[in-house]
Design a protein around this motif. Structure first.
Motif, mmCIF file in Angstrom:
data_model
loop_
_atom_site.group_PDB
_atom_site.id
_atom_site.type_symbol
_atom_site.label_atom_id
_atom_site.label_comp_id
_atom_site.label_asym_id
_atom_site.label_seq_id
_atom_site.Cartn_x
_atom_site.Cartn_y
_atom_site.Cartn_z
ATOM 1 N N CYS A 314 -35.670 -7.178 25.019
ATOM 2 C CA CYS A 314 -34.377 -6.735 25.553
ATOM 3 C C CYS A 314 -33.289 -6.788 24.480
ATOM 4 O O CYS A 314 -32.448 -5.878 24.372
ATOM 5 C CB CYS A 314 -33.981 -7.593 26.750
ATOM 6 N N ILE A 325 -27.444 -5.024 28.634
ATOM 7 C CA ILE A 325 -28.607 -5.361 29.466
ATOM 8 C C ILE A 325 -28.262 -6.576 30.308
ATOM 9 O O ILE A 325 -27.919 -7.637 29.780
ATOM 10 C CB ILE A 325 -29.853 -5.625 28.602
ATOM 11 N N LEU A 334 -30.337 -1.628 32.508
ATOM 12 C CA LEU A 334 -30.032 -1.091 31.184
ATOM 13 C C LEU A 334 -28.952 -0.021 31.328
ATOM 14 O O LEU A 334 -29.124 0.944 32.083
ATOM 15 C CB LEU A 334 -31.270 -0.475 30.538
#
Length: 344
Positions: A314, A325, A334
């Motif tokens: 991530c 995120i 996202l």
């Protein structure tokens, strides 16, 4: 000195002929879920080779339900019965091992009078989200299950029939070639069956799609729809079908290694769209991935990451595309970072 675990070693263990150290090694091996199917097969073999004697008092020495109550105490014994132990004791030791196997896998086998063995249940192995698992099959083949996957296999193989497994999810197969050239068949709910003799390949069945990627050896893919011709794959080739368009079969050369990288604990992305990454994360970790815009879904990403570190992936996605995120319980969102002036 390392103790090799094989049929003879386990047989010596149940006969009480092993040393204390060997016995501890065997018990540890029996308690490992990855070995449960092979142990069960050896137990059935021993049943066919022996003739257990039912006690005169009518008590059944194969009462696994009562044995299971004290199985953990049995498996931690520090003393080993002598080689002259009575046969019922030997069988109780097998039963103790079977109880551990049954408690983990939910499978069972029963020994009847005169050494006859009932047909064993089909063994079923599953993985939760975020985990992989290696399963040793009785024939010496090995199956590595990806997260959220299930494989089924007959506990006692028949040398006169093909070796068969049923897969839901994704798995990496390393199939052992047999002296009698006994085929090995992987069945899927996509109406796609993979037939092999000895090779390494992956099979994927999720989201109304099915895919076979061959790493080494040779496989033949057959279809439930017999109007479709069988396809023979060579190393480095992929075959893919979709429930949405069943008449279309994709057969092409690919870089095979990335398709099996998950078996080595890696997530490999090569010009992979964020939409496809979101699907991979859902399949692997069981998280819901929300992508804020259709345009963002089409952006492509390349990189390799350890499969046990979702946070690292991530962080790299955020840095690469200037994303925001947000993780909320079982959800990953996202979206473009508010400070970004770039519209993908």
């Amino acid at each position: 000195m390392h103790t090799e675990i094989n049929y003879e070693t386990c047989l010596r263990y149940v006969r009480g002929e092993t040393t204390l150290e060997e016995a501890r090694t065997v018990r540890a091996w029996l308690a490992d879920p990855a070995n449960e199917l092979l142990a069960q097969y050896w137990m059935s073999q021993q049943a066919l080779e022996s003739e257990p004697v039912r006690p005169a008092d009518g008590n059944d020495p194969y009462d696994y339900a009562s044995m299971r109550e004290n199985i953990y105490a049995r498996m931690q014994l520090d003393s080993i019965p002598t080689a002259s132990a009575a046969r019922p004791v030997m069988w109780r030791r097998w039963a103790a091992a079977a109880a551990v196997v049954g408690a983990v896998a939910g499978t069972s086998w029963l020994v009847h009078e005169r050494g006859q063995v009932a047909e064993p249940t089909v063994a079923s192995y599953a993985t939760p989200y975020g985990q992989t698992r290696v399963v040793q099959l009785p024939d010496g083949s090995e199956v590595t299950l990806n997260a959220h996957s299930t494989v089924r296999y007959a506990a006692t193989p028949n040398s006169e029939r093909p070796r068969e497994v049923w897969l839901d999810g994704e798995a990496y197969f390393s199939v052992k070639h047999m002296p009698n050239h006994q085929p090995f068949v992987v069945h899927t709910t996509a109406g796609l069956n993979v037939e092999v003799l000895g090779t390494k390949f992956t099979v994927y069945r999720r989201h109304e799609q099915a895919r076979v990627v061959l790493l080494s050896g040779k496989v033949q893919v057959a279809f439930a729809d017999t109007t479709k011709a069988k396809v023979i794959l060579k190393p480095g080739e992929l075959l893919e079908t979709s429930d949405q368009n069943p008449s279309k079969v994709v057969h092409q050369a690919v870089q095979a290694a990335p398709y099996a990288a998950w078996a080595d604990g890696k997530l490999v992305f090569e010009a992979t769209t964020i939409a496809d990454i979101a699907t991979r994360l859902q399949d692997t970790y069981g998280v819901e991935v929300v992508v804020a815009s259709p345009a963002l879904k089409q952006r492509k990403f390349t990189g390799t990451f350890p499969s046990n570190n979702l946070d690292l992936l991530c962080e790299n996605l955020a840095a690469t595309f200037n994303l925001q995120i947000v993780r909320r319980q079982n959800q990953v969102i996202l979206s473009n970072h508010p400070s970004s002036h770039h519209n993908p």
